[in-house]
Design a protein around this motif. Structure first.
Motif, PDB file in Angstrom:
ATOM      1  N   LEU A   1      -9.247  -3.310   0.247  1.00 44.09           N
ATOM      2  CA  LEU A   1      -9.360  -1.875  -0.021  1.00 44.09           C
ATOM      3  C   LEU A   1      -9.215  -1.073   1.269  1.00 44.09           C
ATOM      4  O   LEU A   1      -8.512  -0.048   1.295  1.00 44.09           O
ATOM      5  CB  LEU A   1     -10.700  -1.570  -0.693  1.00 44.09           C
ATOM      6  N   ILE A   2      -9.834  -1.522   2.342  1.00 45.78           N
ATOM      7  CA  ILE A   2      -9.711  -0.835   3.631  1.00 45.78           C
ATOM      8  C   ILE A   2      -8.250  -0.782   4.065  1.00 45.78           C
ATOM      9  O   ILE A   2      -7.756   0.254   4.515  1.00 45.78           O
ATOM     10  CB  ILE A   2     -10.580  -1.537   4.703  1.00 45.78           C
ATOM     11  N   LEU A   3      -7.556  -1.895   3.910  1.00 45.27           N
ATOM     12  CA  LEU A   3      -6.156  -1.967   4.320  1.00 45.27           C
ATOM     13  C   LEU A   3      -5.299  -0.985   3.523  1.00 45.27           C
ATOM     14  O   LEU A   3      -4.474  -0.262   4.090  1.00 45.27           O
ATOM     15  CB  LEU A   3      -5.651  -3.402   4.146  1.00 45.27           C
ATOM     16  N   PHE A   4      -5.485  -0.934   2.212  1.00 51.43           N
ATOM     17  CA  PHE A   4      -4.715  -0.002   1.384  1.00 51.43           C
ATOM     18  C   PHE A   4      -5.054   1.445   1.741  1.00 51.43           C
ATOM     19  O   PHE A   4      -4.157   2.287   1.845  1.00 51.43           O
ATOM     20  CB  PHE A   4      -4.972  -0.279  -0.099  1.00 51.43           C
ATOM     21  N   CYS A   5      -6.341   1.742   1.929  1.00 55.67           N
ATOM     22  CA  CYS A   5      -6.747   3.108   2.310  1.00 55.67           C
ATOM     23  C   CYS A   5      -6.187   3.484   3.679  1.00 55.67           C
ATOM     24  O   CYS A   5      -5.811   4.638   3.905  1.00 55.67           O
ATOM     25  CB  CYS A   5      -8.268   3.227   2.340  1.00 55.67           C
ATOM     26  N   MET A   6      -6.130   2.533   4.565  1.00 55.79           N
ATOM     27  CA  MET A   6      -5.657   2.781   5.915  1.00 55.79           C
ATOM     28  C   MET A   6      -4.167   3.136   5.916  1.00 55.79           C
ATOM     29  O   MET A   6      -3.742   4.044   6.619  1.00 55.79           O
ATOM     30  CB  MET A   6      -5.906   1.526   6.756  1.00 55.79           C
ATOM     31  N   HIS A   7      -3.383   2.436   5.107  1.00 55.03           N
ATOM     32  CA  HIS A   7      -1.940   2.667   5.087  1.00 55.03           C
ATOM     33  C   HIS A   7      -1.546   3.883   4.262  1.00 55.03           C
ATOM     34  O   HIS A   7      -0.477   4.449   4.467  1.00 55.03           O
ATOM     35  CB  HIS A   7      -1.212   1.428   4.566  1.00 55.03           C
TER      36      HIS A   7
ATOM     37  N   ALA B   1     -10.044   3.410  -4.602  1.00 56.43           N
ATOM     38  CA  ALA B   1     -11.456   3.106  -4.880  1.00 56.43           C
ATOM     39  C   ALA B   1     -11.695   3.021  -6.389  1.00 56.43           C
ATOM     40  O   ALA B   1     -12.426   2.134  -6.858  1.00 56.43           O
ATOM     41  CB  ALA B   1     -12.360   4.165  -4.248  1.00 56.43           C
ATOM     42  N   LEU B   2     -11.061   3.926  -7.144  1.00 57.13           N
ATOM     43  CA  LEU B   2     -11.195   3.899  -8.603  1.00 57.13           C
ATOM     44  C   LEU B   2     -10.569   2.633  -9.184  1.00 57.13           C
ATOM     45  O   LEU B   2     -11.167   1.968 -10.040  1.00 57.13           O
ATOM     46  CB  LEU B   2     -10.554   5.144  -9.214  1.00 57.13           C
ATOM     47  N   VAL B   3      -9.377   2.287  -8.716  1.00 56.98           N
ATOM     48  CA  VAL B   3      -8.703   1.072  -9.186  1.00 56.98           C
ATOM     49  C   VAL B   3      -9.551  -0.156  -8.858  1.00 56.98           C
ATOM     50  O   VAL B   3      -9.714  -1.058  -9.690  1.00 56.98           O
ATOM     51  CB  VAL B   3      -7.292   0.957  -8.568  1.00 56.98           C
TER      52      VAL B   3
ATOM     53  N   ALA C   1       0.823  -1.213   0.000  1.00 61.27           N
ATOM     54  CA  ALA C   1       0.000   0.000   0.000  1.00 61.27           C
ATOM     55  C   ALA C   1       0.852   1.256   0.000  1.00 61.27           C
ATOM     56  O   ALA C   1       0.435   2.294  -0.509  1.00 61.27           O
ATOM     57  CB  ALA C   1      -0.933   0.002   1.207  1.00 61.27           C
ATOM     58  N   LEU C   2       2.052   1.178   0.557  1.00 67.36           N
ATOM     59  CA  LEU C   2       2.933   2.344   0.634  1.00 67.36           C
ATOM     60  C   LEU C   2       3.890   2.458  -0.551  1.00 67.36           C
ATOM     61  O   LEU C   2       4.573   3.461  -0.693  1.00 67.36           O
ATOM     62  CB  LEU C   2       3.740   2.301   1.940  1.00 67.36           C
ATOM     63  N   SER C   3       3.936   1.439  -1.400  1.00 67.84           N
ATOM     64  CA  SER C   3       4.864   1.483  -2.530  1.00 67.84           C
ATOM     65  C   SER C   3       4.324   2.404  -3.617  1.00 67.84           C
ATOM     66  O   SER C   3       3.131   2.702  -3.664  1.00 67.84           O
ATOM     67  CB  SER C   3       5.092   0.079  -3.096  1.00 67.84           C
ATOM     68  N   ARG C   4       5.189   2.838  -4.489  1.00 67.16           N
ATOM     69  CA  ARG C   4       4.749   3.713  -5.583  1.00 67.16           C
ATOM     70  C   ARG C   4       3.864   2.951  -6.567  1.00 67.16           C
ATOM     71  O   ARG C   4       3.136   3.542  -7.352  1.00 67.16           O
ATOM     72  CB  ARG C   4       5.934   4.344  -6.293  1.00 67.16           C
ATOM     73  N   TRP C   5       3.933   1.629  -6.548  1.00 66.77           N
ATOM     74  CA  TRP C   5       3.142   0.794  -7.444  1.00 66.77           C
ATOM     75  C   TRP C   5       1.866   0.280  -6.766  1.00 66.77           C
ATOM     76  O   TRP C   5       1.240  -0.656  -7.253  1.00 66.77           O
ATOM     77  CB  TRP C   5       3.976  -0.401  -7.924  1.00 66.77           C
ATOM     78  N   ALA C   6       1.478   0.899  -5.670  1.00 66.06           N
ATOM     79  CA  ALA C   6       0.335   0.417  -4.888  1.00 66.06           C
ATOM     80  C   ALA C   6      -0.939   0.227  -5.722  1.00 66.06           C
ATOM     81  O   ALA C   6      -1.597  -0.807  -5.597  1.00 66.06           O
ATOM     82  CB  ALA C   6       0.078   1.343  -3.704  1.00 66.06           C
ATOM     83  N   PRO C   7      -1.315   1.179  -6.593  1.00 65.74           N
ATOM     84  CA  PRO C   7      -2.540   0.950  -7.384  1.00 65.74           C
ATOM     85  C   PRO C   7      -2.447  -0.294  -8.271  1.00 65.74           C
ATOM     86  O   PRO C   7      -3.431  -1.019  -8.433  1.00 65.74           O
ATOM     87  CB  PRO C   7      -2.669   2.224  -8.222  1.00 65.74           C
ATOM     88  N   LEU C   8      -1.248  -0.551  -8.818  1.00 66.87           N
ATOM     89  CA  LEU C   8      -1.084  -1.746  -9.650  1.00 66.87           C
ATOM     90  C   LEU C   8      -1.159  -3.023  -8.815  1.00 66.87           C
ATOM     91  O   LEU C   8      -1.730  -4.024  -9.245  1.00 66.87           O
ATOM     92  CB  LEU C   8       0.239  -1.689 -10.416  1.00 66.87           C
ATOM     93  N   TRP C   9      -0.561  -2.974  -7.610  1.00 65.06           N
ATOM     94  CA  TRP C   9      -0.665  -4.130  -6.710  1.00 65.06           C
ATOM     95  C   TRP C   9      -2.120  -4.403  -6.363  1.00 65.06           C
ATOM     96  O   TRP C   9      -2.567  -5.546  -6.357  1.00 65.06           O
ATOM     97  CB  TRP C   9       0.137  -3.889  -5.424  1.00 65.06           C
ATOM     98  N   LEU C  10      -2.855  -3.345  -6.058  1.00 64.43           N
ATOM     99  CA  LEU C  10      -4.265  -3.504  -5.703  1.00 64.43           C
ATOM    100  C   LEU C  10      -5.044  -4.099  -6.869  1.00 64.43           C
ATOM    101  O   LEU C  10      -5.843  -5.024  -6.685  1.00 64.43           O
ATOM    102  CB  LEU C  10      -4.853  -2.154  -5.280  1.00 64.43           C
TER     103      LEU C  10
ATOM    104  N   ALA D   1     -18.589   1.164  -7.996  1.00 66.29           N
ATOM    105  CA  ALA D   1     -18.094   2.495  -7.633  1.00 66.29           C
ATOM    106  C   ALA D   1     -18.773   2.970  -6.354  1.00 66.29           C
ATOM    107  O   ALA D   1     -18.108   3.485  -5.437  1.00 66.29           O
ATOM    108  CB  ALA D   1     -18.335   3.481  -8.775  1.00 66.29           C
ATOM    109  N   LEU D   2     -20.073   2.817  -6.264  1.00 66.00           N
ATOM    110  CA  LEU D   2     -20.800   3.223  -5.053  1.00 66.00           C
ATOM    111  C   LEU D   2     -20.251   2.497  -3.836  1.00 66.00           C
ATOM    112  O   LEU D   2     -19.942   3.120  -2.813  1.00 66.00           O
ATOM    113  CB  LEU D   2     -22.297   2.946  -5.230  1.00 66.00           C
ATOM    114  N   ARG D   3     -20.090   1.202  -3.949  1.00 64.11           N
ATOM    115  CA  ARG D   3     -19.592   0.398  -2.823  1.00 64.11           C
ATOM    116  C   ARG D   3     -18.188   0.812  -2.406  1.00 64.11           C
ATOM    117  O   ARG D   3     -17.916   1.057  -1.235  1.00 64.11           O
ATOM    118  CB  ARG D   3     -19.623  -1.073  -3.241  1.00 64.11           C
ATOM    119  N   PHE D   4     -17.278   0.927  -3.358  1.00 60.08           N
ATOM    120  CA  PHE D   4     -15.877   1.178  -3.016  1.00 60.08           C
ATOM    121  C   PHE D   4     -15.622   2.634  -2.623  1.00 60.08           C
ATOM    122  O   PHE D   4     -14.780   2.901  -1.770  1.00 60.08           O
ATOM    123  CB  PHE D   4     -14.964   0.744  -4.162  1.00 60.08           C
TER     124      PHE D   4
END
Length: 195
Positions: A42-48, A57-59, A15-24, A147-150
C-alpha cells in the motif's frame, strides 16, 4: 539486489497504470495464499500515485474484508479438513486455543484488535470462523480495523510522502527483507508462545 529493483519497478508501473486499484486488489487477495507485506505494498502504491492514496486505502480495506470472509469460511466450513495443516504449519495449537479463548471472551474487540495490529491476519480470520463469531459483527470489526490501519497509512503518505519516497527508494531491498523478517519473527514468536 537486481531482482529487488525489478520488483520495485514492476510495482511502481502497476501503481501508475489506469488499472492500479484492480492490481492492488489482486495482489492483496493473493496474500490469502502467500505471505506478502500488505502495508508495504500500500505504501508503494501511494508513493507512486499519491493522488489515489485514499482509493488505494479503500481498495485495501475492501480486499481485506474479502480475505477475512474467505478465512472465516475456511474456519467455519473446512476446519475438519484444514485445521491440522493450520495448527501444524501456520500457528501452534496452543496459540490457536488462546485465540479461541479470546474470541469466547471478547469476540468483536478481539477481531478488531487482531485486524489492526501486526498479527497474522490468516490466524485471526480462520480462528474467528472456527469459533463461529456472528458474521455481521465480524465483518464490521474487520472493516473498521482494516480501514483505520490503511487510511492511517494513506494519511501518513500525504504528510510525509516525499521523505518516505526518498528513504524507500534508497533502502527498498533492506525494507523488503525487513518486512519478510517481521513476518517470520511473528510466526516464530507465536509458535514459541504456544509451546
Amino acid at each position: 539486489m537486481q531482482a529487488v529493483k525489478k520488483i520495485y519497478e514492476w510495482a511502481g508501473r502497476k501503481a501508475l497504470s489506469r488499472w492500479a486499484p484492480l492490481w492492488l486488489a489482486f495482489i492483496f487477495i493473493l496474500e490469502m495464499f502467500l505471505f506478502l507485506p500488505m502495508d508495504a505494498l500500500l505504501i508503494l502504491f501511494c508513493m507512486h500515485n499519491p493522488q489515489r492514496r485514499y482509493t488505494y486505502a479503500l481498495v485495501s480495506t475492501l480486499s481485506s474484508v474479502l480475505i477475512g470472509l474467505i478465512g472465516y469460511g475456511i474456519g467455519f466450513l473446512l476446519w475438519d479438513s484444514v485445521g491440522s495443516f493450520v495448527t501444524q504449519y501456520l500457528i501452534s495449537p496452543a496459540f490457536f486455543d488462546r485465540l479461541v479463548a479470546h474470541y469466547s471472551e471478547y469476540e468483536y474487540l478481539a477481531v478488531f484488535l487482531g485486524g489492526f495490529l501486526p498479527i497474522p491476519f490468516k490466524a485471526i480470520t480462520i480462528s474467528a470462523g472456527f469459533c463461529q463469531i456472528p458474521l455481521t459483527g465480524y465483518v464490521i470489526a474487520i472493516l473498521l480495523s482494516r480501514a483505520l490501519r490503511f487510511f492511517i497509512i494513506a494519511e501518513l503518505m500525504q504528510h510525509w510522502g516525499s521523505r518516505i519516497r526518498g528513504f524507500i527508494e534508497r533502502y527498498f531491498g533492506h525494507l523488503l527483507f525487513a518486512f519478510g523478517a517481521k513476518t517470520a519473527l511473528t510466526f516464530a514468536f507465536f509458535w514459541i508462545l504456544g509451546n
